[in-house]
Design a protein around this motif. Structure first.
Motif, PDB file in Angstrom:
ATOM      1  N   GLN A 143       0.830  -1.201   0.000  1.00  0.00           N
ATOM      2  CA  GLN A 143       0.000   0.000   0.000  1.00  0.00           C
ATOM      3  C   GLN A 143       0.866   1.255   0.000  1.00  0.00           C
ATOM      4  OE1 GLN A 143      -2.240  -0.859   3.512  1.00  0.00           O
ATOM      5  NE2 GLN A 143      -3.965  -1.743   2.390  1.00  0.00           N
ATOM      6  N   ARG A 144       1.961   1.229   0.762  1.00  0.00           N
ATOM      7  CA  ARG A 144       2.863   2.391   0.774  1.00  0.00           C
ATOM      8  C   ARG A 144       3.491   2.602  -0.598  1.00  0.00           C
ATOM      9  NH1 ARG A 144       4.398   0.643   6.025  1.00  0.00           N
ATOM     10  NH2 ARG A 144       6.172  -0.470   5.151  1.00  0.00           N
ATOM     11  N   LEU A 145       3.890   1.513  -1.259  1.00  0.00           N
ATOM     12  CA  LEU A 145       4.509   1.630  -2.574  1.00  0.00           C
ATOM     13  C   LEU A 145       3.514   2.127  -3.619  1.00  0.00           C
ATOM     14  CD1 LEU A 145       6.727  -1.580  -2.640  1.00  0.00           C
ATOM     15  CD2 LEU A 145       7.506   0.784  -2.490  1.00  0.00           C
ATOM     16  N   SER A 146       2.248   1.728  -3.480  1.00  0.00           N
ATOM     17  CA  SER A 146       1.248   2.171  -4.461  1.00  0.00           C
ATOM     18  C   SER A 146       0.952   3.664  -4.337  1.00  0.00           C
ATOM     19  CB  SER A 146      -0.031   1.361  -4.318  1.00  0.00           C
ATOM     20  OG  SER A 146      -0.662   1.653  -3.088  1.00  0.00           O
ATOM     21  N   GLN A 147       1.268   4.265  -3.196  1.00  0.00           N
ATOM     22  CA  GLN A 147       1.025   5.693  -2.993  1.00  0.00           C
ATOM     23  C   GLN A 147       2.187   6.555  -3.483  1.00  0.00           C
ATOM     24  OE1 GLN A 147       0.262   5.790   1.186  1.00  0.00           O
ATOM     25  NE2 GLN A 147      -1.792   4.945   0.991  1.00  0.00           N
ATOM     26  N   GLN A 148       3.282   5.933  -3.863  1.00  0.00           N
ATOM     27  CA  GLN A 148       4.431   6.701  -4.344  1.00  0.00           C
ATOM     28  C   GLN A 148       4.156   7.215  -5.750  1.00  0.00           C
ATOM     29  OE1 GLN A 148       7.971   4.346  -3.997  1.00  0.00           O
ATOM     30  NE2 GLN A 148       8.187   4.808  -1.832  1.00  0.00           N
ATOM     31  N   PRO A 149       4.795   8.322  -6.122  1.00  0.00           N
ATOM     32  CA  PRO A 149       4.569   8.857  -7.474  1.00  0.00           C
ATOM     33  C   PRO A 149       5.119   7.900  -8.536  1.00  0.00           C
ATOM     34  CG  PRO A 149       6.316  10.063  -6.360  1.00  0.00           C
ATOM     35  CD  PRO A 149       5.726   9.137  -5.351  1.00  0.00           C
ATOM     36  N   LEU A 150       4.475   7.915  -9.682  1.00  0.00           N
ATOM     37  CA  LEU A 150       4.876   7.055 -10.793  1.00  0.00           C
ATOM     38  C   LEU A 150       6.063   7.698 -11.505  1.00  0.00           C
ATOM     39  CD1 LEU A 150       4.051   4.469 -12.225  1.00  0.00           C
ATOM     40  CD2 LEU A 150       2.605   5.830 -13.712  1.00  0.00           C
ATOM     41  N   ARG A 151       7.170   6.953 -11.601  1.00  0.00           N
ATOM     42  CA  ARG A 151       8.386   7.475 -12.226  1.00  0.00           C
ATOM     43  C   ARG A 151       8.751   6.699 -13.492  1.00  0.00           C
ATOM     44  NH1 ARG A 151       9.697   7.544  -6.602  1.00  0.00           N
ATOM     45  NH2 ARG A 151      10.681   5.528  -6.822  1.00  0.00           N
ATOM     46  N   MET A 152       7.783   5.989 -14.043  1.00  0.00           N
ATOM     47  CA  MET A 152       8.035   5.223 -15.254  1.00  0.00           C
ATOM     48  C   MET A 152       6.855   5.399 -16.199  1.00  0.00           C
ATOM     49  SD  MET A 152       7.429   1.353 -13.757  1.00  0.00           S
ATOM     50  CE  MET A 152       7.390   0.522 -15.301  1.00  0.00           C
ATOM     51  N   ASP A 153       6.960   4.858 -17.387  1.00  0.00           N
ATOM     52  CA  ASP A 153       5.915   4.964 -18.395  1.00  0.00           C
ATOM     53  C   ASP A 153       4.617   4.346 -17.852  1.00  0.00           C
ATOM     54  OD1 ASP A 153       4.777   5.363 -21.023  1.00  0.00           O
ATOM     55  OD2 ASP A 153       4.980   3.184 -21.293  1.00  0.00           O
ATOM     56  N   PRO A 154       3.510   5.095 -17.862  1.00  0.00           N
ATOM     57  CA  PRO A 154       2.264   4.566 -17.296  1.00  0.00           C
ATOM     58  C   PRO A 154       1.774   3.280 -17.974  1.00  0.00           C
ATOM     59  CG  PRO A 154       2.063   6.920 -17.667  1.00  0.00           C
ATOM     60  CD  PRO A 154       3.357   6.494 -18.272  1.00  0.00           C
ATOM     61  N   LYS A 155       1.940   3.186 -19.284  1.00  0.00           N
ATOM     62  CA  LYS A 155       1.477   1.999 -20.005  1.00  0.00           C
ATOM     63  C   LYS A 155       2.299   0.772 -19.588  1.00  0.00           C
ATOM     64  CE  LYS A 155       0.580   0.297 -24.645  1.00  0.00           C
ATOM     65  NZ  LYS A 155       0.666   0.579 -26.086  1.00  0.00           N
ATOM     66  N   THR A 156       3.606   0.945 -19.477  1.00  0.00           N
ATOM     67  CA  THR A 156       4.470  -0.154 -19.037  1.00  0.00           C
ATOM     68  C   THR A 156       4.159  -0.525 -17.585  1.00  0.00           C
ATOM     69  OG1 THR A 156       6.184   0.694 -20.512  1.00  0.00           O
ATOM     70  CG2 THR A 156       6.869  -0.901 -18.857  1.00  0.00           C
ATOM     71  N   HIS A 157       3.911   0.472 -16.763  1.00  0.00           N
ATOM     72  CA  HIS A 157       3.575   0.225 -15.366  1.00  0.00           C
ATOM     73  C   HIS A 157       2.276  -0.570 -15.248  1.00  0.00           C
ATOM     74  CE1 HIS A 157       1.900   1.140 -11.348  1.00  0.00           C
ATOM     75  NE2 HIS A 157       3.154   1.000 -10.975  1.00  0.00           N
ATOM     76  N   ARG A 158       1.266  -0.205 -16.036  1.00  0.00           N
ATOM     77  CA  ARG A 158      -0.012  -0.915 -15.995  1.00  0.00           C
ATOM     78  C   ARG A 158       0.173  -2.374 -16.406  1.00  0.00           C
ATOM     79  NH1 ARG A 158      -2.766   2.597 -18.348  1.00  0.00           N
ATOM     80  NH2 ARG A 158      -2.436   1.945 -20.491  1.00  0.00           N
ATOM     81  N   ARG A 159       0.930  -2.623 -17.476  1.00  0.00           N
ATOM     82  CA  ARG A 159       1.179  -3.993 -17.929  1.00  0.00           C
ATOM     83  C   ARG A 159       1.967  -4.784 -16.884  1.00  0.00           C
ATOM     84  NH1 ARG A 159       4.066  -4.697 -22.813  1.00  0.00           N
ATOM     85  NH2 ARG A 159       3.156  -6.768 -22.847  1.00  0.00           N
ATOM     86  N   MET A 160       2.908  -4.105 -16.219  1.00  0.00           N
ATOM     87  CA  MET A 160       3.703  -4.755 -15.184  1.00  0.00           C
ATOM     88  C   MET A 160       2.814  -5.115 -13.984  1.00  0.00           C
ATOM     89  SD  MET A 160       7.058  -3.269 -13.188  1.00  0.00           S
ATOM     90  CE  MET A 160       6.153  -1.996 -12.349  1.00  0.00           C
ATOM     91  N   ALA A 161       1.952  -4.188 -13.563  1.00  0.00           N
ATOM     92  CA  ALA A 161       1.080  -4.424 -12.415  1.00  0.00           C
ATOM     93  C   ALA A 161       0.069  -5.528 -12.695  1.00  0.00           C
ATOM     94  CB  ALA A 161       0.355  -3.138 -12.034  1.00  0.00           C
ATOM     95  N   GLN A 162      -0.289  -5.715 -13.970  1.00  0.00           N
ATOM     96  CA  GLN A 162      -1.225  -6.771 -14.347  1.00  0.00           C
ATOM     97  C   GLN A 162      -0.532  -8.121 -14.501  1.00  0.00           C
ATOM     98  OE1 GLN A 162      -2.906  -5.102 -17.907  1.00  0.00           O
ATOM     99  NE2 GLN A 162      -4.397  -3.869 -16.793  1.00  0.00           N
ATOM    100  N   GLY A 163       0.787  -8.146 -14.351  1.00  0.00           N
ATOM    101  CA  GLY A 163       1.528  -9.386 -14.463  1.00  0.00           C
ATOM    102  C   GLY A 163       1.783  -9.826 -15.890  1.00  0.00           C
ATOM    103  N   LYS A 164       1.642  -8.911 -16.855  1.00  0.00           N
ATOM    104  CA  LYS A 164       1.819  -9.257 -18.268  1.00  0.00           C
ATOM    105  C   LYS A 164       3.271  -9.155 -18.713  1.00  0.00           C
ATOM    106  CE  LYS A 164      -2.895  -8.096 -19.502  1.00  0.00           C
ATOM    107  NZ  LYS A 164      -3.790  -7.236 -20.263  1.00  0.00           N
TER     108      LYS A 164
END
Length: 193
Positions: free
Chosen positions: A74-95
């Motif tokens: 939960q603490r990590l999810s509140q940190q600002p996004l410092r990478m490409d949002p599309k890549t982050h979304r795919r990474m968070a989805q386990g793709k």
């Protein structure tokens, strides 16, 4: 238990003789009336003396809220996004498939820290971008004073945000459940030089 008896006529006579011979300490005060001549006090009804009440009626009614400290995920999810949002979304989805993985599960904090530093720096030197660090969920001590579960799970994010790793780590997030869930972290590394 014996009943208390009143004064006998002889006792009253004796008391009257003593009272006549007594000299008052404060003659200016008004004399008290004879206790037998005073009217009996009126009985106070019990309801009038104590108003009706309910236990806890003055306490403001609001739901009891227990503030739990947030989990590392939960603490990590509140940190600002410092990478490409599309890549982050795919990474968070386990793709996205991690290019390397390090299993710290079962190691002590003293053994895990140098292992983590060596792994992250070597992966960065090899040009890898997404790595998986497995910590395990940990088992808490459920004794009289419980401790938080998973010392590695709580400590690894701090280590990744401190030197010498903070210069090569771009983003840290909790892994998708297929890669370990809250017992693992995706570590997205910066591009080399």
């Amino acid at each position: 238990m014996a009943r208390r008896r009143g004064l006998t006529p002889e006792d009253k006579d004796l008391w009257a003789r003593v009272a006549r011979s007594a000299v008052p300490l404060h003659p200016e005060r008004p004399k008290a009336a004879d206790p037998e001549m005073r009217p009996a006090p009126k009985p106070v009804p019990l309801r009038a003396a104590v108003p009706e009440f309910q236990i806890g009626q003055m306490v403001p009614s609001r739901p009891l809220s227990v503030s739990h400290s947030p989990t590392p995920a939960q603490r990590l999810s509140q940190q600002p996004l410092r990478m490409d949002p599309k890549t982050h979304r795919r990474m968070a989805q386990g793709k996205l498939v991690p290019e390397a993985r390090l299993d710290l599960h079962g190691l002590t904090l003293a053994a895990a820290h140098p292992e983590l530093i060596g792994f992250i720096l070597s992966c960065h030197a090899q040009g890898r971008r997404l790595v998986l660090v497995i910590t395990g969920k940990g088992k808490g001590d459920h004794g009289p004073l419980p401790t938080r579960s998973g010392a590695l799970r709580h400590q690894v994010p701090h280590w990744l945000h401190m030197p010498p790793l903070s210069g090569v780590v771009q983003q840290v997030t909790a892994a998708h459940y297929r890669h370990g869930g809250e017992g693992a972290y995706y570590v997205y590394l910066r591009r080399r030089g």
